[in-house]
Design a protein around this motif. Structure first.
Motif, PDB file in Angstrom:
ATOM      1  N   GLY A 155     -20.052  14.316  52.069  1.00  0.00           N
ATOM      2  CA  GLY A 155     -19.813  14.349  53.514  1.00  0.00           C
ATOM      3  C   GLY A 155     -20.840  13.458  54.186  1.00  0.00           C
ATOM      4  N   ILE A 156     -20.631  13.189  55.470  1.00  0.00           N
ATOM      5  CA  ILE A 156     -21.560  12.295  56.185  1.00  0.00           C
ATOM      6  C   ILE A 156     -21.740  12.800  57.611  1.00  0.00           C
ATOM      7  N   GLY A 157     -22.750  12.347  58.290  1.00  0.00           N
ATOM      8  CA  GLY A 157     -23.005  12.792  59.667  1.00  0.00           C
ATOM      9  C   GLY A 157     -23.261  14.289  59.697  1.00  0.00           C
ATOM     10  N   GLY A 158     -22.570  14.985  60.588  1.00  0.00           N
ATOM     11  CA  GLY A 158     -22.788  16.424  60.704  1.00  0.00           C
ATOM     12  C   GLY A 158     -22.327  17.195  59.490  1.00  0.00           C
ATOM     13  N   SER A 159     -21.533  16.571  58.637  1.00  0.00           N
ATOM     14  CA  SER A 159     -21.079  17.212  57.395  1.00  0.00           C
ATOM     15  C   SER A 159     -22.078  16.985  56.280  1.00  0.00           C
ATOM     16  N   VAL A 207     -15.723  18.707  49.275  1.00  0.00           N
ATOM     17  CA  VAL A 207     -15.400  17.592  50.167  1.00  0.00           C
ATOM     18  C   VAL A 207     -15.520  18.109  51.593  1.00  0.00           C
ATOM     19  N   GLN A 208     -16.552  17.640  52.306  1.00  0.00           N
ATOM     20  CA  GLN A 208     -16.922  18.203  53.603  1.00  0.00           C
ATOM     21  C   GLN A 208     -16.543  17.221  54.708  1.00  0.00           C
ATOM     22  N   SER A 209     -15.463  17.512  55.402  1.00  0.00           N
ATOM     23  CA  SER A 209     -15.055  16.569  56.444  1.00  0.00           C
ATOM     24  C   SER A 209     -14.172  17.264  57.466  1.00  0.00           C
ATOM     25  N   LYS A 210     -14.666  17.402  58.677  1.00  0.00           N
ATOM     26  CA  LYS A 210     -13.888  18.072  59.716  1.00  0.00           C
ATOM     27  C   LYS A 210     -12.551  17.349  59.916  1.00  0.00           C
ATOM     28  N   SER A 211     -12.564  16.046  59.988  1.00  0.00           N
ATOM     29  CA  SER A 211     -11.331  15.276  60.247  1.00  0.00           C
ATOM     30  C   SER A 211     -10.547  15.001  58.974  1.00  0.00           C
ATOM     31  N   PHE A 212     -11.232  15.018  57.841  1.00  0.00           N
ATOM     32  CA  PHE A 212     -10.663  14.556  56.568  1.00  0.00           C
ATOM     33  C   PHE A 212     -10.086  13.161  56.746  1.00  0.00           C
ATOM     34  N   GLY A 213     -10.769  12.407  57.573  1.00  0.00           N
ATOM     35  CA  GLY A 213     -10.328  11.027  57.818  1.00  0.00           C
ATOM     36  C   GLY A 213     -11.482  10.046  57.803  1.00  0.00           C
ATOM     37  N   THR A 214     -12.649  10.533  57.438  1.00  0.00           N
ATOM     38  CA  THR A 214     -13.834   9.658  57.425  1.00  0.00           C
ATOM     39  C   THR A 214     -13.852   8.858  56.128  1.00  0.00           C
ATOM     40  N   ARG A 215     -13.790   7.538  56.272  1.00  0.00           N
ATOM     41  CA  ARG A 215     -13.588   6.669  55.109  1.00  0.00           C
ATOM     42  C   ARG A 215     -14.663   6.843  54.053  1.00  0.00           C
ATOM     43  N   GLY A 270     -18.225  20.934  67.087  1.00  0.00           N
ATOM     44  CA  GLY A 270     -18.517  19.517  66.831  1.00  0.00           C
ATOM     45  C   GLY A 270     -19.165  19.342  65.476  1.00  0.00           C
ATOM     46  N   GLY A 271     -18.979  18.199  64.857  1.00  0.00           N
ATOM     47  CA  GLY A 271     -19.519  17.951  63.520  1.00  0.00           C
ATOM     48  C   GLY A 271     -21.016  18.183  63.452  1.00  0.00           C
ATOM     49  N   ARG A 272     -21.747  17.682  64.464  1.00  0.00           N
ATOM     50  CA  ARG A 272     -23.213  17.789  64.444  1.00  0.00           C
ATOM     51  C   ARG A 272     -23.695  19.192  64.771  1.00  0.00           C
ATOM     52  N   TYR A 273     -22.739  20.075  65.105  1.00  0.00           N
ATOM     53  CA  TYR A 273     -23.064  21.481  65.395  1.00  0.00           C
ATOM     54  C   TYR A 273     -22.433  22.406  64.356  1.00  0.00           C
ATOM     55  N   GLN A 352     -31.734  13.425  65.125  1.00  0.00           N
ATOM     56  CA  GLN A 352     -31.265  12.116  65.606  1.00  0.00           C
ATOM     57  C   GLN A 352     -29.771  12.184  65.918  1.00  0.00           C
ATOM     58  N   GLN A 353     -28.991  12.716  64.958  1.00  0.00           N
ATOM     59  CA  GLN A 353     -27.559  12.779  65.242  1.00  0.00           C
ATOM     60  C   GLN A 353     -27.293  13.784  66.368  1.00  0.00           C
ATOM     61  N   LEU A 354     -27.940  14.966  66.247  1.00  0.00           N
ATOM     62  CA  LEU A 354     -27.677  16.020  67.234  1.00  0.00           C
ATOM     63  C   LEU A 354     -27.905  15.501  68.650  1.00  0.00           C
ATOM     64  N   ASP A 508     -18.646  14.819  72.807  1.00  0.00           N
ATOM     65  CA  ASP A 508     -17.733  13.819  72.235  1.00  0.00           C
ATOM     66  C   ASP A 508     -18.574  12.698  71.644  1.00  0.00           C
ATOM     67  N   GLN A 509     -17.899  11.717  71.000  1.00  0.00           N
ATOM     68  CA  GLN A 509     -18.649  10.598  70.409  1.00  0.00           C
ATOM     69  C   GLN A 509     -17.744   9.381  70.280  1.00  0.00           C
ATOM     70  N   TRP A 510     -17.200   8.973  71.448  1.00  0.00           N
ATOM     71  CA  TRP A 510     -16.266   7.848  71.442  1.00  0.00           C
ATOM     72  C   TRP A 510     -16.945   6.562  70.979  1.00  0.00           C
ATOM     73  N   GLY A 511     -18.239   6.491  71.125  1.00  0.00           N
ATOM     74  CA  GLY A 511     -18.938   5.231  70.829  1.00  0.00           C
ATOM     75  C   GLY A 511     -18.932   4.847  69.370  1.00  0.00           C
ATOM     76  N   VAL A 512     -18.587   5.788  68.488  1.00  0.00           N
ATOM     77  CA  VAL A 512     -18.630   5.451  67.054  1.00  0.00           C
ATOM     78  C   VAL A 512     -17.346   4.779  66.592  1.00  0.00           C
ATOM     79  N   GLU A 513     -16.315   4.758  67.462  1.00  0.00           N
ATOM     80  CA  GLU A 513     -15.002   4.262  67.015  1.00  0.00           C
ATOM     81  C   GLU A 513     -14.966   2.743  66.841  1.00  0.00           C
ATOM     82  N   GLY A 515     -17.170   0.295  66.105  1.00  0.00           N
ATOM     83  CA  GLY A 515     -17.784  -0.281  64.894  1.00  0.00           C
ATOM     84  C   GLY A 515     -16.960   0.021  63.661  1.00  0.00           C
ATOM     85  N   LYS A 516     -16.467   1.276  63.605  1.00  0.00           N
ATOM     86  CA  LYS A 516     -15.633   1.653  62.459  1.00  0.00           C
ATOM     87  C   LYS A 516     -14.418   0.748  62.389  1.00  0.00           C
ATOM     88  N   GLN A 517     -13.761   0.542  63.541  1.00  0.00           N
ATOM     89  CA  GLN A 517     -12.506  -0.226  63.563  1.00  0.00           C
ATOM     90  C   GLN A 517     -12.765  -1.687  63.185  1.00  0.00           C
TER      91      GLN A 517
HETATM   92  O1  F6P Z   1     -20.287   9.837  63.467  1.00  0.00           O
HETATM   93  C1  F6P Z   1     -19.016  10.192  63.856  1.00  0.00           C
HETATM   94  C2  F6P Z   1     -18.629  11.496  63.209  1.00  0.00           C
HETATM   95  O2  F6P Z   1     -17.380  11.893  63.689  1.00  0.00           O
HETATM   96  C3  F6P Z   1     -19.655  12.608  63.440  1.00  0.00           C
HETATM   97  O3  F6P Z   1     -19.559  13.173  64.710  1.00  0.00           O
HETATM   98  C4  F6P Z   1     -19.303  13.521  62.313  1.00  0.00           C
HETATM   99  O4  F6P Z   1     -20.323  14.476  62.053  1.00  0.00           O
HETATM  100  C5  F6P Z   1     -19.138  12.518  61.166  1.00  0.00           C
HETATM  101  O5  F6P Z   1     -18.556  11.372  61.785  1.00  0.00           O
HETATM  102  C6  F6P Z   1     -18.310  13.004  60.006  1.00  0.00           C
HETATM  103  O6  F6P Z   1     -17.054  13.398  60.493  1.00  0.00           O
HETATM  104  P1  F6P Z   1     -16.108  14.321  59.534  1.00  0.00           P
HETATM  105  O7  F6P Z   1     -16.830  15.614  59.316  1.00  0.00           O
HETATM  106  O8  F6P Z   1     -14.848  14.463  60.294  1.00  0.00           O
HETATM  107  O9  F6P Z   1     -15.927  13.572  58.241  1.00  0.00           O
END
Ligand code: F6P
Length: 553
Positions: A155-159, A207-215, A270-273, A352-354, A508-513, A515-517
């Protein structure tokens, strides 16, 4: 609706603080202590097992009152109630931010869109409990019947950051023999180095992912799954070795994870929470559910303190408003997190993320561009190591850098006089930040050392430490599940309070979209699978060419 944001910097409360700042210009902290030694006890508060000494701040009773007036003018107490009661405070995503419900087992009902979420939380906690017990008592094993020895949390970020922080912080409470590995980055080195030392029959993957869409997470999980199948020779065995924690069960199923092996998350966290949810499974597996529930209880104790303590005795509120004071009235662009405890070494990474993903915003809740500073740069590292790396800049640089020193009164590992030494370092640093050293003191010191007049004149200016640099000292009796839970929850609420003052959406965290795209647009051109692709800027195009020539198939 007239936007109150403009009122912030022209409000009487803001103006009062500007006047306070001007008044304080001639009163360094050293003088404030000399005039009022009692400040040390007046500016010392407790809550949920933590103690805060905030006396080493550019602060008087008048400033403290003015800061609380500003908080009230921003309707902090009403917004706090809205947060804790599950109102949709995440306005751009039209969601609540109910991480507090994850640790509020005692509550009967919190209803979101007609659903009692507490029931779902408790059901999931019970599922975690069963799963953790089965893995730890080895009634749940791998496909060959061998007990699990290693857990790989992908997992990454809050995961990732929260669970990793807590795993490290609660190392003394690890009692399962299970080794926990965290894989986050899309840099293949991480997954390769992690898998190199593992055996498929005794490895459990989460496999830790709130969205299950993080590449990053999906690509790493695909590599892990392929490794597992190739080494075990059994695709069927995946079902015994791959679990998922996600709000997107369908995507997990498409990935090939058995629905029975999916622990739910909810979009109102939220992921970071989210470390308090099943995302905390890697922690619960290694320290056991009783300790995990103690972690939750510690966070809940801080929630209760945040909800009920008067503003001036409220740890998250006081720390948040002091942060606003330096960020918006003294021009501090950063805030240092300095944990003087090896187990808390990853606290700055999580914060930092929080903090920066929550309050790194430039428009207010109504989408209007802000004309005042919002979230600062959060940085830091473990003490006393930082004293030999960046404290020089804190003491003699040209910037104002407020710092939070965090230290337990007792250590898990008493050896020689180390803990007293560590504590002395911590107090020495906050005292040096506050008192500094004058030119006269530097000259006297050099003279006492026998330096010549010429050397004194030349060297003394280089030894001056301006001081008057503010810091908080946050203490707990010991680093335990409860105090770690309270500590992290404290910073969650500190972040929320600042977001309220700055009128931003902290969830929210619209700013991360973007760079990803853009990265995804570039990827096919690097994989040589596409020579067309939209040309980008010549700088990026040149670097794409360099990568392609260095990695020809
Ligand atoms: O950095 C963007 C972000 O959506 C974080 O807010 C989140 O913790 C991280 O990516 C991982 O997201 P997910 O848990 O959906 O894979």
């Amino acid at each position: 609706m007239t936007s109150p944001y403009a009122a912030l910097t022209t409000s009487p409360e803001w103006q009062a603080l500007l006047a306070c700042r001007d008044k304080l210009q001639g009163s360094p902290m050293k003088a404030l202590f000399a005039d009022d030694p009692e400040r040390a006890t007046r500016y010392f508060i407790d809550g949920a097992g933590l103690s805060l000494d905030f006396s080493k701040n550019r602060l008087t009773d008048e400033v403290l009152e003015a800061l609380m007036q500003l908080a009230r003018s921003r309707k902090l107490e009403e917004r706090r109630t809205a947060l804790l009661c599950g109102e949709k405070v995440n306005t751009t995503e039209d969601r609540p931010a109910l991480h507090t419900a994850l640790r509020n087992a005692g509550t009967n009902t919190i209803v979101i869109d007609g659903q009692n979420v507490v029931a779902e939380v408790n059901t999931t906690l019970a599922r975690m409990d069963t799963f953790v017990q089965e893995v730890r008592n080895q009634s749940r094993t791998g496909y060959t019947g061998k007990a699990f020895t290693d857990v790989v949390s992908i997992g990454i970020g809050g995961s990732f950051l929260g669970p990793k922080l807590v795993s490290e912080a609660l190392q003394p409470y690890q009692s399962s023999g299970l080794r926990c590995h965290y894989v986050a980055n899309i840099d293949g080195t991480e997954i390769c180095e992690t898998l190199a030392g593992l055996h498929p029959e005794t490895t459990l993957f989460l496999v830790q992912s709130k969205s299950f869409g993080t590449r990053e997470t999906l690509e790493n999980s695909r590599v892990a799954r392929a490794w597992f199948i190739e080494r075990s020779g059994s695709e069927q065995a995946v079902a015994s070795h791959f679990m998922a924690v996600t709000a997107n069960t369908a995507a997990a199923q498409d990935f090939g994870i058995d629905p029975d092996n999916v622990f739910p998350m909810w979009d109102w966290v939220g992921g970071r929470y989210s470390l308090w949810s099943a995302i905390g499974l890697p922690v619960a597996l290694t320290i056991g559910m009783n300790n995990f529930r103690a972690l939750l209880a510690g966070a809940h104790a801080m929630d209760t303190h945040f909800q009920n303590a008067p503003l001036k005795e409220n740890l998250p509120v006081v720390m948040a408003m002091l942060g606003v004071w330096y960020n918006n009235f003294w021009g501090a662009d950063t805030h240092a997190i300095l944990p003087y405890d090896h187990y808390l070494r990853s606290l700055p990474d999580h914060l930092q993320q929080l903090d920066m993903e929550s309050n790194g915003k430039r428009v207010n809740l109504r989408g209007e561009t802000l004309e005042y500073q919002t979230g600062p740069v959060i940085w830091g590292g473990v003490g006393a190591n930082g004293q030999h790396a960046y404290h020089q800049l804190i003491h003699q640089g040209t910037r104002l850098i407020p710092a939070d020193f965090i230290i337990p009164l007792q250590t898990h590992n008493p050896v020689a006089t180390h803990h007293a030494d560590l504590f002395a370092n911590c107090l020495g640093q906050s005292r040096a930040m506050m008192t500094g050293k004058t030119l006269e003191e530097a000259k006297a010191e050099l003279a006492a050392s026998g330096a010549s007049e010429e050397d004194i004149e030349q060297l003394a200016p280089h030894k001056v430490v301006p001081g008057n640099q503010p810091s908080n000292t946050l203490m707990m009796k010991k680093v335990t599940p409860k105090t770690v839970g309270a500590l992290i929850a404290l910073y969650e609420h500190r972040t929320f309070v600042q977001g309220v003052i700055w009128d931003v959406d902290s969830f929210d965290q619209w700013g991360v979209e973007l760079g990803k795209q853009l990265g995804q647009d570039i990827l096919p051109r690097l994989l040589q699978s596409s020579t067309t692709g939209e040309a980008s800027d010549t700088g990026t195009d040149n670097l794409i060419k360099l990568f392609r020539s260095a990695n020809r198939p």
